[in-house]
Scaffold this motif. Structure first.
Motif, PDB file in Angstrom:
ATOM      1  N   UNK A 147      73.621  39.931  61.170  1.00 11.14           N
ATOM      2  CA  UNK A 147      72.229  39.491  61.316  1.00 11.14           C
ATOM      3  C   UNK A 147      71.282  40.684  61.088  1.00 11.14           C
ATOM      4  N   UNK A 148      71.642  41.821  61.656  1.00 13.00           N
ATOM      5  CA  UNK A 148      70.817  43.025  61.477  1.00 13.00           C
ATOM      6  C   UNK A 148      70.772  43.433  60.006  1.00 13.00           C
ATOM      7  N   UNK A 149      71.902  43.288  59.308  1.00  7.78           N
ATOM      8  CA  UNK A 149      71.955  43.668  57.889  1.00  7.78           C
ATOM      9  C   UNK A 149      71.045  42.764  57.057  1.00  7.78           C
ATOM     10  N   UNK A 150      71.053  41.459  57.370  1.00  6.05           N
ATOM     11  CA  UNK A 150      70.166  40.547  56.632  1.00  6.05           C
ATOM     12  C   UNK A 150      68.706  40.922  56.876  1.00  6.05           C
ATOM     13  N   UNK A 151      68.400  41.277  58.133  1.00  7.78           N
ATOM     14  CA  UNK A 151      67.030  41.638  58.471  1.00  7.78           C
ATOM     15  C   UNK A 151      66.602  42.911  57.747  1.00  7.78           C
ATOM     16  N   UNK A 152      67.508  43.867  57.652  1.00  4.68           N
ATOM     17  CA  UNK A 152      67.153  45.127  56.987  1.00  4.68           C
ATOM     18  C   UNK A 152      66.950  44.894  55.493  1.00  4.68           C
ATOM     19  N   UNK A 153      67.769  44.014  54.900  1.00  2.93           N
ATOM     20  CA  UNK A 153      67.591  43.706  53.483  1.00  2.93           C
ATOM     21  C   UNK A 153      66.206  43.100  53.258  1.00  2.93           C
ATOM     22  N   UNK A 154      65.807  42.196  54.175  1.00  2.74           N
ATOM     23  CA  UNK A 154      64.479  41.584  54.062  1.00  2.74           C
ATOM     24  C   UNK A 154      63.384  42.634  54.240  1.00  2.74           C
ATOM     25  N   UNK A 155      63.557  43.509  55.236  1.00  2.10           N
ATOM     26  CA  UNK A 155      62.546  44.539  55.493  1.00  2.10           C
ATOM     27  C   UNK A 155      62.411  45.468  54.288  1.00  2.10           C
ATOM     28  N   UNK A 156      63.546  45.838  53.677  1.00  2.00           N
ATOM     29  CA  UNK A 156      63.511  46.730  52.518  1.00  2.00           C
ATOM     30  C   UNK A 156      62.890  46.027  51.318  1.00  2.00           C
ATOM     31  N   UNK A 157      62.938  44.687  51.327  1.00  2.00           N
ATOM     32  CA  UNK A 157      62.313  43.912  50.263  1.00  2.00           C
ATOM     33  C   UNK A 157      60.816  43.762  50.473  1.00  2.00           C
ATOM     34  N   UNK A 158      60.301  44.377  51.544  1.00  2.44           N
ATOM     35  CA  UNK A 158      58.860  44.401  51.754  1.00  2.44           C
ATOM     36  C   UNK A 158      58.334  43.241  52.580  1.00  2.44           C
ATOM     37  N   UNK A 159      59.234  42.439  53.156  1.00  6.61           N
ATOM     38  CA  UNK A 159      58.762  41.322  53.966  1.00  6.61           C
ATOM     39  C   UNK A 159      58.274  41.831  55.324  1.00  6.61           C
ATOM     40  N   UNK A 160      57.145  41.307  55.792  1.00  2.00           N
ATOM     41  CA  UNK A 160      56.676  41.615  57.141  1.00  2.00           C
ATOM     42  C   UNK A 160      57.457  40.739  58.098  1.00  2.00           C
ATOM     43  N   UNK A 161      58.019  41.327  59.146  1.00  2.00           N
ATOM     44  CA  UNK A 161      59.022  40.604  59.907  1.00  2.00           C
ATOM     45  C   UNK A 161      58.805  40.686  61.399  1.00  2.00           C
ATOM     46  N   UNK A 162      59.201  39.632  62.092  1.00  2.00           N
ATOM     47  CA  UNK A 162      59.224  39.665  63.547  1.00  2.00           C
ATOM     48  C   UNK A 162      60.615  40.027  64.028  1.00  2.00           C
ATOM     49  N   UNK A 163      60.816  39.958  65.338  1.00  2.00           N
ATOM     50  CA  UNK A 163      62.117  40.250  65.909  1.00  2.00           C
ATOM     51  C   UNK A 163      63.020  39.018  65.808  1.00  2.00           C
TER      52      UNK A 163
END
Lengths: 339, 339
Positions: free
Chosen positions: B302-318
């Motif tokens: 789950x953390x890896x998916x979130x980091x991929x999204x964050x690196x893709x520039x998505x603004x993200x919540x917890x």
């Protein structure tokens, strides 16, 4: 904050990007005062050479790789790999070389990774662990010309240098210790037969047992606590059970101790227990386990130095690490028959 | 075999390097038959785009990083990190993204690594573990603008997205179970106070103990077997010893069980034992340990998916992961006073 680029430095210094490049690469083309000013601004901005640009110019990835293809559940509990990785890291950090770590489903997936890493210049070399009989990875790495160091015995490793320790000598140490205490029926719960070091240990165990006139019995297991306990129960159910059992990893030794105690047996009065590859795990239980000890982190560091040399194009032989020594703790004693 | 280059393909195809570049990058400038011939030769030679060249053109490193700054000896024996890493890997392997893993001496060394990795484009983002009170890494990563995902509670994590599970709910589950069996004196051997999740667990432990009218006592330890055993002996030497002890990791719980048994106490008749973060270790011992279980590999994925999204520039919540559940095994029972 964006990563600072040569363009940022040029803008701040009021010079061209070419001038910045000359200054940073220590090439002629800018005056000495300008060079000093550019270097000061680069430092102030926290500029560092881009690893991709450097890799393109010198053809190096600046990283090494390690692929492990054991199931995560077994891997997580066995301290060996974390110790090995921390030793490799401790050496690589000296020149800031990262380790790229990946787990693969099987050897085919591992080989596909090597091909792709090498073609893409992801890594400058790899550590090879868990060597098997007729290991398919060795010819592939030789064909690719990819620098690699085998962590394990130099048997079937082709032209790849190996960093290894003498498992046969360690087997002799254990058997001589147990036979010296009067044990005449000694069993071993070994790792998977497909692994080369299992084969080496098995051959040594049988040879030295014959030499010492000891009855030996060997069971195969997968390094997990479940199989270690099951093998122990099978051995102890024998009408003539062993008076000592040697385990190929610490996890199986701990579960074997627990299984024997759950059967109402006393360790070491009824059965002695020895673990291969001592770890903090061996000291968590009561009695604490007699074990074959070696400095696994130092072993990893030695392999890392060898891989750095191999990636530097040096032609290399194998390196023999010191053999494990026996750390005697409470889990081994004389068998009752001679007490 | 050298890595195949565009020059090798050009030589084999009898065309210029520019023509090869046009063909491989799918740009105009070569005829369709020539393009097909070049692609066939590239495939035959096993050509793949150089990761350094790609990183230069798209500005991506194509890798994520994880730095751990716990001592290797403790780390090696605790299954948590290997499980977490294998979960992260299992997700990253889907798009062939390597994980760069490093151990650091302390937070200062860890921060220096982040600065250097980011400046050199070594990684596109990092996983942050073992968050501390006033963690110095958070403002640095925010200042660098380096994508990062916190693995742990979203407290003091600034703008960084966190992937976390509810430790307070897990504490309540354990205390309600023990209080329900009749335990009135419950102790906890916790991890280091400087870690944020230790603070969260301690606050929850004290609050729920008050609510359930249970006497609580908390000892601090460093996750090692040695300190787990020492804390256990200290707790059991009290004139009014606890009838149940909860440990912040599996290693301390195993050594606590062993320490209690070595004092001649029976588990669970004299003292019950609960481990946090169930692992195969909890099933190696006798009695096997009641433990808080969660799918750590899934948590890592789950953390890896979130980091991929964050690196893709998505603004993200917890992202809140499922809370651990209690796996009941032999190490917990009613206290003797109510049996």
């Amino acid at each position: 904050m964006k990563r600072p680029t040569m363009a940022d430095i040029a803008r701040r210094a009021g010079v061209t990007k070419a001038a910045v490049s000359f200054a940073l690469n220590n090439r002629p083309g800018v005056s000495e005062p300008t060079r000093r000013r550019i270097l000061a601004i680069a430092e102030e901005l926290g500029w560092q050479p881009n690893s991709a640009a450097r890799a393109l110019s010198d053809g190096k990835a600046g990283a090494f790789g390690l692929v492990i293809d054991r199931p995560a559940r077994t891997l997580g509990i066995e301290p060996f790999f974390m110790q090995l990785i921390s030793g490799i890291q401790g050496e690589l950090i000296r020149d800031a070389t990262p380790l790229v770590l990946t787990m693969a489903e099987d050897q085919a997936a591992e080989i596909a990774l090597y091909r792709s890493w090498w073609a893409q210049r992801r890594v400058d070399g790899v550590f090879l662990v868990d060597l098997q009989a007729d290991d398919a990875r060795v010819p592939v790495l030789e064909e690719l010309g990819m620098p690699a160091v085998v962590i394990g015995a130099p048997v079937g490793t082709g032209r790849l240098p190996a960093v290894w320790s003498d498992d046969a000598a360690a087997v002799r140490t254990v058997l001589e210790h147990l036979a010296g205490l009067g044990h005449r029926r000694i069993a071993r719960v070994g790792g998977p037969r497909r692994l080369r070091h299992t084969v080496i240990r098995t051959a040594a165990f049988e040879a030295f047992a014959r030499e010492l006139r000891v009855t030996s019995r060997i069971m195969e297991a997968d390094y997990s606590g479940e199989q270690g306990a099951a093998a122990t129960r099978a051995l102890l159910a024998d009408p003539e059970p062993p008076t000592a059992i040697v385990y190929d990893n610490d996890v199986m030794a701990v579960s074997g101790l627990t299984a024997a105690q759950a059967l109402g047996l006393r360790v070491p009065a009824d059965v002695s227990v020895v673990a291969w590859d001592d770890s903090a795990l061996c000291e968590l239980v009561h009695p604490s386990l007699t074990a074959l000890s070696r400095d696994i982190a130092a072993y990893g560091a030695r392999a890392a130095r060898r891989l750095r040399e191999a990636a530097g194009g040096l032609g290399l032989g194998d390196v023999q690490d010191t053999a494990p020594t026996l750390t005697v703790r409470g889990s081994v004693g004389a068998p009752r028959t001679v007490q």
